[in-house]
Design an enzyme around this catalytic site. Structure first.
Site, mmCIF file in Angstrom:
data_model
loop_
_atom_site.group_PDB
_atom_site.id
_atom_site.type_symbol
_atom_site.label_atom_id
_atom_site.label_comp_id
_atom_site.label_asym_id
_atom_site.label_seq_id
_atom_site.Cartn_x
_atom_site.Cartn_y
_atom_site.Cartn_z
ATOM 1 N N LYS A 121 -3.645 -10.073 -2.165
ATOM 2 C CA LYS A 121 -3.723 -9.019 -3.199
ATOM 3 C C LYS A 121 -2.798 -9.419 -4.339
ATOM 4 C CE LYS A 121 -5.712 -4.918 -3.674
ATOM 5 N NZ LYS A 121 -6.959 -4.452 -3.030
HETATM 6 P P1 NAD Z 1 -10.376 2.606 -10.555
HETATM 7 O O1 NAD Z 1 -9.280 2.125 -11.420
HETATM 8 O O2 NAD Z 1 -11.769 2.326 -10.933
HETATM 9 O O3 NAD Z 1 -10.233 4.192 -10.348
HETATM 10 C C1 NAD Z 1 -9.047 4.802 -9.947
HETATM 11 C C2 NAD Z 1 -9.207 6.313 -10.093
HETATM 12 O O4 NAD Z 1 -7.999 6.946 -9.621
HETATM 13 C C3 NAD Z 1 -9.404 6.767 -11.527
HETATM 14 O O5 NAD Z 1 -10.342 7.831 -11.573
HETATM 15 C C4 NAD Z 1 -8.017 7.279 -11.925
HETATM 16 O O6 NAD Z 1 -8.008 8.229 -12.956
HETATM 17 C C5 NAD Z 1 -7.561 7.888 -10.612
HETATM 18 N N1 NAD Z 1 -6.116 8.079 -10.558
HETATM 19 C C6 NAD Z 1 -5.143 7.218 -10.923
HETATM 20 N N2 NAD Z 1 -3.929 7.779 -10.772
HETATM 21 C C7 NAD Z 1 -4.146 9.029 -10.297
HETATM 22 C C8 NAD Z 1 -3.293 10.112 -9.940
HETATM 23 N N3 NAD Z 1 -1.977 9.997 -10.031
HETATM 24 N N4 NAD Z 1 -3.870 11.245 -9.492
HETATM 25 C C9 NAD Z 1 -5.213 11.355 -9.372
HETATM 26 N N5 NAD Z 1 -6.063 10.384 -9.703
HETATM 27 C C10 NAD Z 1 -5.536 9.226 -10.159
HETATM 28 O O7 NAD Z 1 -10.046 2.034 -9.090
HETATM 29 P P2 NAD Z 1 -11.048 1.849 -7.859
HETATM 30 O O8 NAD Z 1 -11.504 0.446 -7.839
HETATM 31 O O9 NAD Z 1 -12.025 2.959 -7.837
HETATM 32 O O10 NAD Z 1 -10.014 1.999 -6.640
HETATM 33 C C11 NAD Z 1 -9.637 3.263 -6.105
HETATM 34 C C12 NAD Z 1 -8.998 3.049 -4.736
HETATM 35 O O11 NAD Z 1 -9.935 2.376 -3.882
HETATM 36 C C13 NAD Z 1 -7.740 2.175 -4.719
HETATM 37 O O12 NAD Z 1 -6.890 2.606 -3.693
HETATM 38 C C14 NAD Z 1 -8.292 0.790 -4.376
HETATM 39 O O13 NAD Z 1 -7.311 -0.068 -3.817
HETATM 40 C C15 NAD Z 1 -9.352 1.187 -3.366
HETATM 41 N N6 NAD Z 1 -10.387 0.185 -3.145
HETATM 42 C C16 NAD Z 1 -11.151 -0.283 -4.166
HETATM 43 C C17 NAD Z 1 -12.158 -1.215 -3.915
HETATM 44 C C18 NAD Z 1 -13.092 -1.716 -4.995
HETATM 45 O O14 NAD Z 1 -14.051 -2.426 -4.652
HETATM 46 N N7 NAD Z 1 -12.895 -1.367 -6.251
HETATM 47 C C19 NAD Z 1 -12.353 -1.690 -2.610
HETATM 48 C C20 NAD Z 1 -11.561 -1.176 -1.572
HETATM 49 C C21 NAD Z 1 -10.585 -0.242 -1.866
#
Ligand code: NAD
Length: 435
Positions: A121
């Site tokens: 990561k």
């Molecule tokens: P992203 O950046 O597209 O979205 C993140 C979301 O979280 C946004 O809507 C943002 O406004 C919100 N957010 C940020 N801070 C916040 C807060 N303090 N309170 C409430 N909402 C808040 O990211 P993503 O890719 O959707 O990832 C989201 C989660 O999923 C993370 O934990 C990431 O590690 C995990 N994840 C993502 C993937 C992937 O393929 N993108 C895969 C596995 C896990």
């Protein structure tokens, strides 16, 4: 492996760095499963630390001509089963312990699915919303160049995460290709996954984490004898994972009754339209103040009545207070590490089941593996083929975890780690440790 980290009373309001050490929390989860497996001390010791931790300070020219220094990270946890694999996060609170935890979870996700990848990561400590597109491109290219041979198509393969997307991956790929040498250009395309379709990405990659969650929820619903058609759900975070999940679950008849992001929270008991919400968010950058929904506080959001709650924002959002407030039957962890250990015990007492992150959000790494394979073989799979392959893998892995949990009387999180750790332990015991 080390001690647990306590959830501060005001976990919900604190910044990430004040919420406890995420790597300690990750290690405590693994330790519980390691005891069940009877993990050999040498394997415990190896998995308790990442193999490599890289911090790079690098300069980027801003649009106004000034120069700024940025801090970039890449943590490589384990590569026993294959190349390091994991996302790149752009976030203003990115830090080393968070990267270490996230990298270790990638090791267990790959091992859980028996995918020939390890765990890594990385990312940059930056608020991406403060950058222009040109600044983001320069930062990405400079960071990729600084990483040099620390990434590579058979060594360490980044993907999108919070604050990054397909475009960022394409800039990374292009920068890497340009330094790889003329005749190797196309052979190194698979140095990153999660690319856009036009630049070698896979159909179905952007929706993959959300769709993988849906497949897990469908399996759980069969066991719980709950009809998804007409059931209600709430989602915290409406980014890549949250918005795709909401869209796909709604298509199965479920009703989105509340959501929220960094800008605020909204609810509508009659249901929100995820498609329209995504269009609104694309314009405003947040779901807050969306018309056709009531504005609510974070506390009210966690108290909304629903069948399923999906955290899909950042880590450590569900502390003891949230665990007491939640009025759902099940939590499917879209985000990595959203739940404090203390909150988990409260959820257990209250009979709220948790599909853990390492299983629930692993659709992303599964389709990343499909993308890597397609690039390696110069193939392009149809969307339906990707979805079908993802479905098969997610549902069979879910069944394996459920069976392990039932047979060994474990919670789903511990069962998930047990399967992953047993695969790693087998490989270590056959290969031995050099020299
Ligand atoms: P992203 O950046 O597209 O979205 C993140 C979301 O979280 C946004 O809507 C943002 O406004 C919100 N957010 C940020 N801070 C916040 C807060 N303090 N309170 C409430 N909402 C808040 O990211 P993503 O890719 O959707 O990832 C989201 C989660 O999923 C993370 O934990 C990431 O590690 C995990 N994840 C993502 C993937 C992937 O393929 N993108 C895969 C596995 C896990």
């Amino acid at each position: 492996m080390s001690s647990t980290s306590k959830a501060p009373k005001n976990a919900k309001k604190s910044s990430l760095k004040d919420r406890g050490n995420l790597f300690d929390i990750a290690m405590a989860q693994v330790e519980k499963a390691a005891d069940v497996v009877g993990l050999a001390p040498k394997v415990r010791a190896i998995l308790a630390q990442p193999k490599n931790e890289l911090i790079i300070n690098f300069p980027v020219q801003m649009d106004d001509g000034s120069w700024k220094m940025f801090k970039g990270y890449r943590v490589q946890h384990n590569n026993l089963l294959g190349p390091y694999k994991g996302g790149m996060r752009y976030h203003h609170e990115a830090n080393l312990d968070e990267m270490k935890a996230l990298a270790s979870w990638m090791t267990y996700k790959s091992a859980l699915h028996d995918i020939p990848f390890g765990g890594g990561k990385g990312g940059v400590r930056v608020n991406p919303s403060t950058l222009s597109a040109r600044e983001k491109e320069r930062l990405t290219r400079r960071f990729t160049h600084a990483l040099g041979d620390n990434i590579g198509p058979e060594w360490d393969i980044p993907a999108p995460d919070v604050g990054t997307d397909g475009q960022v991956m394409v800039w990374m790929m292009d920068t890497y290709m340009n330094v790889a040498g003329y005749s190797d250009k196309n052979a190194v395309r698979r140095v990153v996954t999660g690319k856009t379709i036009h630049s070698g990405g896979s159909h179905g990659r952007s929706e993959a984490t959300g769709l993988g969650l849906v497949y897990c929820i469908e399996e759980w619903a069969k066991d719980a004898e709950l009809d998804l058609d007409g059931c209600t759900f709430t989602v915290q975070g409406f980014g890549n994972v949250g918005s795709h999940l909401a869209n796909l679950l709604t298509k199965r008849g479920a009703v989105l009754v509340g959501t929220g992001d960094h800008g605020g929270y909204i609810a509508n008991p009659e249901g929100l339209n995820p498609h329209k919400l995504r269009q609104y968010m694309a314009k405003t950058g947040t779901v807050a103040k969306y018309q056709g929904a009531k504005e609510i506080s974070r506390e009210e959001f966690f108290g909304l009545e629903c069948d399923i709650f999906i955290p899909a924002a950042l880590e450590l959002e569900i502390g003891p207070d949230e665990a007491k407030s939640l009025k759902c039957k099940m939590i499917a962890e879209g985000a990595n590490g959203p739940t404090y250990p203390e909150a988990e015990s409260i959820l257990k007492e209250r009979g709220i089941e948790v599909i853990p992150d390492v299983l629930a959000n692993s659709g992303g790494v599964v389709v990343s593996y499909f993308e890597w394979l397609q690039n390696k073989r110069s193939e392009r799979w149809e969307l339906e083929e990707v979805r079908e392959k993802l479905h098969r893998r997610m549902s069979s892995t879910y069944r394996a975890v459920r069976q392990c949990a039932t047979q060994r009387k474990l919670d789903m999180r511990t069962a998930t780690y047990v399967i992953a750790l047993e695969r790693l332990q087998h490989s270590y015991s056959e290969r031995g440790i050099f020299p």
